[in-house]
Design a protein around this motif. Structure first.
Motif, PDB file in Angstrom:
ATOM      1  N   PHE A  69       0.841  -1.193   0.000  1.00  5.06           N
ATOM      2  CA  PHE A  69       0.000   0.000   0.000  1.00  5.06           C
ATOM      3  C   PHE A  69       0.886   1.257   0.000  1.00  5.06           C
ATOM      4  O   PHE A  69       1.804   1.373   0.804  1.00  5.06           O
ATOM      5  N   LYS A  70       0.582   2.188  -0.886  1.00  5.17           N
ATOM      6  CA  LYS A  70       1.202   3.525  -0.855  1.00  5.17           C
ATOM      7  C   LYS A  70       0.102   4.533  -0.629  1.00  5.17           C
ATOM      8  O   LYS A  70      -0.785   4.713  -1.471  1.00  5.17           O
ATOM      9  N   SER A  71       0.106   5.176   0.558  1.00  9.52           N
ATOM     10  CA  SER A  71      -1.001   6.050   0.959  1.00  9.52           C
ATOM     11  C   SER A  71      -0.557   7.491   1.099  1.00  9.52           C
ATOM     12  O   SER A  71       0.521   7.776   1.652  1.00  9.52           O
ATOM     13  N   ASP A  72      -1.408   8.378   0.619  1.00  6.40           N
ATOM     14  CA  ASP A  72      -1.262   9.821   0.840  1.00  6.40           C
ATOM     15  C   ASP A  72      -2.461  10.274   1.654  1.00  6.40           C
ATOM     16  O   ASP A  72      -3.613  10.197   1.198  1.00  6.40           O
ATOM     17  N   ILE A  73      -2.182  10.757   2.891  1.00  3.93           N
ATOM     18  CA  ILE A  73      -3.251  11.079   3.830  1.00  3.93           C
ATOM     19  C   ILE A  73      -3.167  12.557   4.194  1.00  3.93           C
ATOM     20  O   ILE A  73      -2.100  13.074   4.528  1.00  3.93           O
ATOM     21  N   ARG A  74      -4.332  13.224   4.118  1.00  4.86           N
ATOM     22  CA  ARG A  74      -4.403  14.633   4.523  1.00  4.86           C
ATOM     23  C   ARG A  74      -5.397  14.744   5.665  1.00  4.86           C
ATOM     24  O   ARG A  74      -6.529  14.271   5.576  1.00  4.86           O
ATOM     25  N   ILE A  75      -4.964  15.387   6.766  1.00  2.00           N
ATOM     26  CA  ILE A  75      -5.808  15.608   7.933  1.00  2.00           C
ATOM     27  C   ILE A  75      -5.953  17.113   8.136  1.00  2.00           C
ATOM     28  O   ILE A  75      -4.950  17.833   8.304  1.00  2.00           O
ATOM     29  N   ASP A  76      -7.189  17.589   8.093  1.00  2.00           N
ATOM     30  CA  ASP A  76      -7.484  19.005   8.315  1.00  2.00           C
ATOM     31  C   ASP A  76      -8.171  19.168   9.664  1.00  2.00           C
ATOM     32  O   ASP A  76      -9.143  18.458   9.959  1.00  2.00           O
ATOM     33  N   LYS A  77      -7.691  20.118  10.475  1.00  4.09           N
ATOM     34  CA  LYS A  77      -8.274  20.377  11.782  1.00  4.09           C
ATOM     35  C   LYS A  77      -8.855  21.783  11.822  1.00  4.09           C
ATOM     36  O   LYS A  77      -8.167  22.761  11.476  1.00  4.09           O
ATOM     37  N   TYR A  78     -10.125  21.855  12.246  1.00  3.70           N
ATOM     38  CA  TYR A  78     -10.852  23.114  12.293  1.00  3.70           C
ATOM     39  C   TYR A  78     -11.161  23.467  13.745  1.00  3.70           C
ATOM     40  O   TYR A  78     -11.216  22.612  14.625  1.00  3.70           O
ATOM     41  N   ASP A  79     -11.400  24.766  13.982  1.00  4.02           N
ATOM     42  CA  ASP A  79     -11.821  25.184  15.322  1.00  4.02           C
ATOM     43  C   ASP A  79     -13.336  25.154  15.406  1.00  4.02           C
ATOM     44  O   ASP A  79     -14.022  24.722  14.482  1.00  4.02           O
ATOM     45  N   THR A  80     -13.869  25.637  16.540  1.00  3.55           N
ATOM     46  CA  THR A  80     -15.318  25.585  16.748  1.00  3.55           C
ATOM     47  C   THR A  80     -16.068  26.510  15.810  1.00  3.55           C
ATOM     48  O   THR A  80     -17.280  26.379  15.652  1.00  3.55           O
ATOM     49  N   GLN A  81     -15.369  27.446  15.171  1.00  3.16           N
ATOM     50  CA  GLN A  81     -15.990  28.350  14.200  1.00  3.16           C
ATOM     51  C   GLN A  81     -15.824  27.829  12.775  1.00  3.16           C
ATOM     52  O   GLN A  81     -16.087  28.547  11.814  1.00  3.16           O
ATOM     53  N   ASN A  82     -15.389  26.579  12.689  1.00  2.00           N
ATOM     54  CA  ASN A  82     -15.187  25.911  11.389  1.00  2.00           C
ATOM     55  C   ASN A  82     -14.113  26.604  10.543  1.00  2.00           C
ATOM     56  O   ASN A  82     -14.168  26.613   9.313  1.00  2.00           O
ATOM     57  N   LYS A  83     -13.132  27.168  11.252  1.00  2.00           N
ATOM     58  CA  LYS A  83     -12.001  27.788  10.568  1.00  2.00           C
ATOM     59  C   LYS A  83     -10.828  26.812  10.597  1.00  2.00           C
ATOM     60  O   LYS A  83     -10.517  26.234  11.638  1.00  2.00           O
ATOM     61  N   LEU A  84     -10.154  26.649   9.450  1.00  2.00           N
ATOM     62  CA  LEU A  84      -9.030  25.722   9.360  1.00  2.00           C
ATOM     63  C   LEU A  84      -7.865  26.198  10.203  1.00  2.00           C
ATOM     64  O   LEU A  84      -7.362  27.318  10.016  1.00  2.00           O
ATOM     65  N   ASN A  85      -7.417  25.355  11.141  1.00  2.00           N
ATOM     66  CA  ASN A  85      -6.311  25.698  12.025  1.00  2.00           C
ATOM     67  C   ASN A  85      -4.977  25.205  11.486  1.00  2.00           C
ATOM     68  O   ASN A  85      -3.994  25.940  11.462  1.00  2.00           O
ATOM     69  N   ASN A  86      -4.928  23.948  11.114  1.00  2.00           N
ATOM     70  CA  ASN A  86      -3.672  23.405  10.600  1.00  2.00           C
ATOM     71  C   ASN A  86      -3.955  22.182   9.735  1.00  2.00           C
ATOM     72  O   ASN A  86      -5.040  21.594   9.775  1.00  2.00           O
ATOM     73  N   VAL A  87      -2.928  21.783   8.974  1.00  2.00           N
ATOM     74  CA  VAL A  87      -3.014  20.653   8.057  1.00  2.00           C
ATOM     75  C   VAL A  87      -1.879  19.694   8.377  1.00  2.00           C
ATOM     76  O   VAL A  87      -0.748  20.116   8.617  1.00  2.00           O
ATOM     77  N   THR A  88      -2.194  18.400   8.395  1.00  2.00           N
ATOM     78  CA  THR A  88      -1.176  17.372   8.572  1.00  2.00           C
ATOM     79  C   THR A  88      -1.166  16.487   7.332  1.00  2.00           C
ATOM     80  O   THR A  88      -2.208  15.938   6.947  1.00  2.00           O
ATOM     81  N   LEU A  89      -0.006  16.373   6.707  1.00  2.76           N
ATOM     82  CA  LEU A  89       0.166  15.487   5.561  1.00  2.76           C
ATOM     83  C   LEU A  89       0.933  14.254   6.019  1.00  2.76           C
ATOM     84  O   LEU A  89       2.031  14.363   6.577  1.00  2.76           O
ATOM     85  N   ASN A  90       0.339  13.121   5.776  1.00  2.00           N
ATOM     86  CA  ASN A  90       0.883  11.866   6.272  1.00  2.00           C
ATOM     87  C   ASN A  90       1.162  10.955   5.077  1.00  2.00           C
ATOM     88  O   ASN A  90       0.242  10.518   4.393  1.00  2.00           O
ATOM     89  N   ASP A  91       2.427  10.710   4.828  1.00  6.78           N
ATOM     90  CA  ASP A  91       2.824   9.788   3.759  1.00  6.78           C
ATOM     91  C   ASP A  91       3.215   8.457   4.409  1.00  6.78           C
ATOM     92  O   ASP A  91       4.028   8.429   5.334  1.00  6.78           O
ATOM     93  N   SER A  92       2.645   7.365   3.893  1.00  8.89           N
ATOM     94  CA  SER A  92       2.977   6.069   4.481  1.00  8.89           C
ATOM     95  C   SER A  92       3.100   5.021   3.383  1.00  8.89           C
ATOM     96  O   SER A  92       2.461   5.109   2.326  1.00  8.89           O
ATOM     97  N   TYR A  93       3.939   4.049   3.670  1.00  7.23           N
ATOM     98  CA  TYR A  93       4.095   2.897   2.775  1.00  7.23           C
ATOM     99  C   TYR A  93       4.024   1.642   3.632  1.00  7.23           C
ATOM    100  O   TYR A  93       4.696   1.524   4.652  1.00  7.23           O
ATOM    101  N   THR A  94       3.184   0.722   3.206  1.00  5.91           N
ATOM    102  CA  THR A  94       2.988  -0.518   3.953  1.00  5.91           C
ATOM    103  C   THR A  94       3.366  -1.712   3.089  1.00  5.91           C
ATOM    104  O   THR A  94       2.846  -1.875   1.983  1.00  5.91           O
TER     105      THR A  94
END
Length: 794
Positions: free
Chosen positions: A325-350
């Protein structure tokens, strides 16, 4: 007086001998005499009282008392023969010619009109020969077309009953999940005669599994023949997958040999979406994975007839998978006002891989002409798997400016399982009833380890607090007895008892923790069928079953899925139990109605929990519920015209769930409706079209809510060169709606919504070529220790 008495004793043997009359005859095909045709002699009530087999020249001879009998003659590949005979003196039946069972177009059409689905006392039989969408496919796709059976996300389920186990010719396959699916994909659907759906399995079969059994019956033929079938398939989704299968069968005199080689390679696309509603804001994950689908398997089988009554045999199966498996993962985190706080890009190979080898030796002996039969199996099963995932997660601002490394790690997990099993089964017809009984013992040793390395510094550092070695042993002993009694032409009863004794021991080296579990359980089964008249048949059945956890689910340590998600096992998992009731009615074998109830106690399953403090998803397993499932199913077979036949199912399913563990969640249930229609259209003598549609409504079940699933498929088949070659085309899930969507749960106040699509939409082109005399006789035999193989996982 003494002389008279002596005379009586001298004459009595001659008198008795005179009452023993000779019955003989000769059995042939239209061309040659038939050896080993089975001759059975029954009384007029249908009870078998004697039998024999024909010699090399097709002749047979036996002694009977004066009276009236039914003679039955059968041989694989030929139409059965039956006739009433009155034995007044020595009788010569002369030459009886059996007709070959052919598979020309006319017979196929008739079969599709008459008995595509057959209702029996303890099972439903599905003849898939006319389903075009299975041509060029495999056993897994064939199972998915069976009525009331659904294959979703590596799980085979009988609707309303739960996860089902799979058998080949009555022998359990004990793989599960991805491993089971890969095994089934190595079996050509063209070699399958029919599929049996057994919602409440008889006592002969292991009590493992809540969802009943799917029994795949392989095609068989006549002696003195050979056949080779080569299948080439090409699948196109976003990527492509190629499959090559070759099956060879040889049958001559007392010797039978079969060999198969199956290879599959290519890629498929997987997309996952997850929304987690934490108190401090929404977190979303989108993962796009390119999955390498690589499998190679082979099988050898040898059988030799020591005599007319005794056969010995050997089988070897080797199966290897390497789904990277070759995965490209994007995690977006928002605050309580639905504003984007930060982004995490996760690259993994299994790098995943598994291999298993199965060895089987068996002996089958027919003890007498009354069809008493004894069989022995000895099996050895070895399974090894590896899991190596490396991932790096980097944090970014909403403007995609690099901030820091969130996590960098490597998970390595290995598992090895060894299993020995020994089994004996006896079929013992009696005057009062047909009796069967047997016993099985198995010995399992499993070792698995989980290693976690922190690689954030660039140098891998082993974290012993997140690493573990887990050892597990399990021994099982089982005995069973089963009886079948036909009271008259209307009533038939069957009942059985199975006793299973289990001892388990799990030991975690890191935690220095030992878990022991010993239990002795009795599993009853009961069946009754009533033939009211020619058109109406009723049946009632009950069975108790057990569902044991897979071995890998017992290892208590973490395996990271990505930087925000990990999975962990539970060494304290206990088996769950189920009581299954079903009442069914068949009208002209065209309309079938089934009402069922399924009660699960001490149920275990996956919990998608979360840690709001770290915004982390946790996948755990617990015994957390008891469940009452109920429903009604309708199946309707109809021929709208000589060229159009249709199979249709409609199920209404409900449930009531109660949590037996405090998991900070509330159970909810709703009605589920499942509908499917499979339509075969004959366009010409050598051309068929298949149009299938299925739809399942959204529903709630206990902890989870599931979105709708539907699929629209079109298949086409063309026969060439007098059916020596077939070309088939399949467009599967044309509208791309046949995948898991909106899988929702709320635990610890955190709502999670998950969807996964693993290339459910694809097109397939297949070419099948057959050569030889096309009269195969392969005695397929699955492996006696496959009760344990199911729980190896993947």
């Amino acid at each position: 007086m003494k002389k008279a008495t002596l005379l009586i004793f001298l004459v009595l043997p001659l008198f008795c001998l005179a009452q023993s009359l000779k019955l003989k005859g000769k059995i042939t095909s239209e061309k040659t005499p038939l050896e080993w045709a089975e001759i059975s002699i029954s009384n007029l009530e249908g009870k078998i009282i004697d039998g024999t087999t024909t010699k090399q020249d097709g002749t047979f001879e036996m002694n009977l008392k004066k009276g009236s009998y039914k003679i039955g003659i059968s041989l694989l590949g030929f139409t059965d023969y039956e006739k009433e005979v009155a034995i007044e003196n020595d009788t010569d039946l002369g030459t009886i010619t059996l007709k070959e069972s052919t598979t020309n177009l006319v017979e196929v059409v008739v079969q599709s009109k008459k008995k595509t689905i057959e209702q029996k006392t303890d099972r439903l039989v599905y003849n898939l020969e006319n389903n075009v969408t299975t041509v060029g496919g495999d056993a897994l796709s064939a199972i998915n077309t069976a009525p009331g059976v659904v294959v979703k996300n590596d799980v085979i389920t009988i609707l309303g009953k739960g996860t089902s186990r799979v058998m080949i010719d009555g022998r359990i396959i004990e793989l599960t999940g991805e491993e089971l699916n890969n095994y089934l994909k190595s079996i050509s659907s063209g070699d399958i005669k029919n599929i049996e759906i057994i919602s409440n399995p008889p006592a002969k079969y292991e009590a493992e599994g809540t969802g009943g059994l799917i029994n795949i019956i392989m095609k068989k033929g006549v002696r003195d023949s050979w056949k080779n079938t080569t299948t080439v398939s090409y699948d196109q989704n976003k990527y492509e997958i190629g499959t090559l299968r070759n099956n060879f069968f040889y049958n001559k005199n007392k010797f039978r040999f079969s060999a198969s080689v199956n290879g599959r390679t290519g890629y498929k696309n997987s997309e996952e979406n997850l929304e987690m509603y934490f108190p401090d804001g929404l977190s979303t994950m989108k993962a796009v994975t390119k999955v390498k689908d690589e499998n190679f398997s082979g099988k050898l089988a040898l059988d030799y007839d020591l005599s007319k009554r005794t056969t010995i045999g050997f089988q070897f199966l080797n199966d290897r998978n390497n789904p990277d498996f070759k995965s490209d993962i994007r995690i977006d985190k928002y605050d309580t006002q639905n504003k984007l706080n930060n982004v995490t890009l996760n690259d993994s190979y299994t790098d995943k891989g598994s291999k298993n080898q199965t060895y089987n030796v068996h002996l089958i002996t027919k003890l007498d002409s009354l069809n008493r039969k004894l069989s022995f199996d000895a099996d050895y099963f070895n399974y090894n798997s590896k899991f190596d995932r490396a991932f790096t997660a980097n944090n970014y601002t909403p403007e995609m400016l690099f901030v820091d490394v969130n996590q960098s790690g490597r998970n390595i997990s290995n598992q090895a399982i060894d299993n020995w099993s020994f089994k004996a089964d006896m079929e013992h017809p009696l005057q009062a009833l047909n009796l069967s009984y047997g016993a099985k013992v198995s010995f399992i040793n499993s070792e698995s380890d989980v290693l976690y390395y922190n690689t954030i510094s660039g140098t891998p550092e082993l974290d012993p607090t997140q690493s573990n070695r887990f050892k597990y042993t399990e021994n099982n002993q089982a005995v069973y007895i089963n009886g079948n009694k036909k009271i008259n032409e209307k009533w038939n009863f069957q009942a059985g008892l199975r006793l299973e004794n289990t001892q388990t021991n799990g030991f975690s080296e890191t935690l220095n923790q030992e878990t022991v579990n010993n239990y002795l359980k009795l599993f009853p089964t009961f069946y009754a069928s009533y033939q009211k008249n020619e058109n109406n048949n009723f049946s009632l059945n009950y069975g108790k079953r057990i569902n044991r956890p897979r071995f890998d689910l017992l290892n208590p340590f973490k395996v990271y899925i990505n930087s925000n998600s990990y999975s962990e096992g539970n060494p304290f998992l206990r088996p769950s139990f189920s009581d299954n009731f079903e009442l069914s009615h068949s009208y002209k074998e065209v309309l079938r109605t089934s009402v069922f109830v399924n009660l699960v106690t001490n149920g275990y399953g996956v919990l998608f929990t979360s840690n709001p403090e770290t915004n982390t998803q946790i996948v755990t397993r617990e015994n957390y519920f008891k469940n009452l499932n109920y429903g009604i199913g309708e199946s309707y077979s109809v021929s709208f015209a000589d060229w159009w036949s249709s199979e249709n199912t409609l199920y209404f399913l409900g449930a009531k769930t109660e949590f037996i563990k405090d998991i900070n969640a509330t159970p909810s249930n709703s009605l589920q409706v499942d509908f499917s229609t499979n339509n075969t259209v004959i366009l010409g003598k050598t051309t068929k079209l298949q149009i299938d549609f299925s739809y399942s409504t959204p529903f709630k079940s206990g902890l989870y809510e599931v979105g709708y699933v539907s699929s629209f498929d079109i298949g086409f088949k063309q026969d060439l060169f007098n059916k020596s070659m077939q070309i088939a085309f399949l467009a599967n899930d044309i509208f791309n709606t046949g995948y898991l969507k909106d899988f929702t749960s709320v635990v610890n106040g955190v709502k999670q919504v998950y969807s996964q699509n693993e290339s459910s939409r694809f097109v397939r082109l297949s070419v099948i070529y057959n050569f030889g005399n096309k009269k195969i006789n392969v005695k397929e035999r699955a492996f006696g220790n496959q009760d344990e193989k199911k729980r190896t996982g993947n």
